[in-house]
Design a protein around this motif. Sequence first.
Motif, mmCIF file in Angstrom:
data_model
loop_
_atom_site.group_PDB
_atom_site.id
_atom_site.type_symbol
_atom_site.label_atom_id
_atom_site.label_comp_id
_atom_site.label_asym_id
_atom_site.label_seq_id
_atom_site.Cartn_x
_atom_site.Cartn_y
_atom_site.Cartn_z
ATOM 1 N N LEU A 44 0.819 -1.203 0.000
ATOM 2 C CA LEU A 44 0.000 0.000 0.000
ATOM 3 C C LEU A 44 0.858 1.260 0.000
ATOM 4 O O LEU A 44 0.342 2.373 -0.010
ATOM 5 N N ALA A 45 2.165 1.085 0.013
ATOM 6 C CA ALA A 45 3.073 2.230 -0.033
ATOM 7 C C ALA A 45 3.005 2.882 -1.414
ATOM 8 O O ALA A 45 2.613 2.244 -2.400
ATOM 9 N N PRO A 46 3.381 4.167 -1.516
ATOM 10 C CA PRO A 46 3.387 4.836 -2.821
ATOM 11 C C PRO A 46 4.259 4.081 -3.829
ATOM 12 O O PRO A 46 5.244 3.437 -3.463
ATOM 13 N N MET A 47 3.909 4.178 -5.091
ATOM 14 C CA MET A 47 4.612 3.445 -6.142
ATOM 15 C C MET A 47 6.109 3.743 -6.150
ATOM 16 O O MET A 47 6.934 2.837 -6.305
ATOM 17 N N MET A 48 6.484 5.013 -5.966
ATOM 18 C CA MET A 48 7.904 5.373 -5.992
ATOM 19 C C MET A 48 8.664 4.668 -4.873
ATOM 20 O O MET A 48 9.805 4.242 -5.065
ATOM 21 N N MET A 49 8.016 4.525 -3.697
ATOM 22 C CA MET A 49 8.670 3.844 -2.582
ATOM 23 C C MET A 49 8.817 2.361 -2.873
ATOM 24 O O MET A 49 9.871 1.759 -2.619
ATOM 25 N N ARG A 50 7.799 1.750 -3.464
ATOM 26 C CA ARG A 50 7.881 0.327 -3.799
ATOM 27 C C ARG A 50 8.955 0.089 -4.849
ATOM 28 O O ARG A 50 9.650 -0.937 -4.821
#
Length: 225
Positions: free
Chosen positions: A45-51
């Motif tokens: 569920l983390a932001p795409m950039m973090m993933r």
Amino acid sequence: MGRWGMRLFEGDQNIDIALQINNTFGEGEKDDLSLSHMIHQTDMLAPMMMRMYYQTSEYGEELQDMVSKARAKLDTDGLGRKLMDHWRAKETDRGGEYRFIIAGALLMRAGAEIEESDMQHLRELVPRIHCSPGYELPLFDQGFRGPGRAQFLAAFDNYKPSVPRNYQEPSCFHCGQVGADSGKVPMKCGGCRSAWYCDKDCQKAHWKQYKPSCIDPSRAWTLNV
């Protein structure tokens, strides 16, 4: 409660417990063991950039350094033992037994030393923890999912001090082993592409339990699994 996977640290409950355990000795910078940070990369569920950052070699090096520093802190002056004593003393609280198991899982994640008496107690606790083979209503999702239980037991059986156990590494949904344990690279289920198995034998043995959860990703977003 969020749940984006069936293994350890793939749901809000385990993340919340990890945060509590991370702050066992206080919330100051010098007291931060970074235990919860070592398992956050599973948060889909983390932001795409973090993933995306979680997949980089830069993050891999950062994580390795984090694990090494956490292990050094836990193995110094008996800090790991003090942490386990703290959470073992709280076992009679609601959910206390499961919190102690998560504390043990976090120490294994760091490769920290765990006393033999605590290892034996962890083994005794596992059968007493509620375990759901698959979907569970959020109100009752208060323990293991089947693959998470298998994952924990495999980590327990293969535990060696100073050897970190990465719970994000693909692990068999049936026996919980990772490639280093079985000598086999786990394969993804061709139906849901979310489960892993050592081989066809493990997949067949687990199919009866996993069948209700084996949902094509194109349909999964419409279902609460």
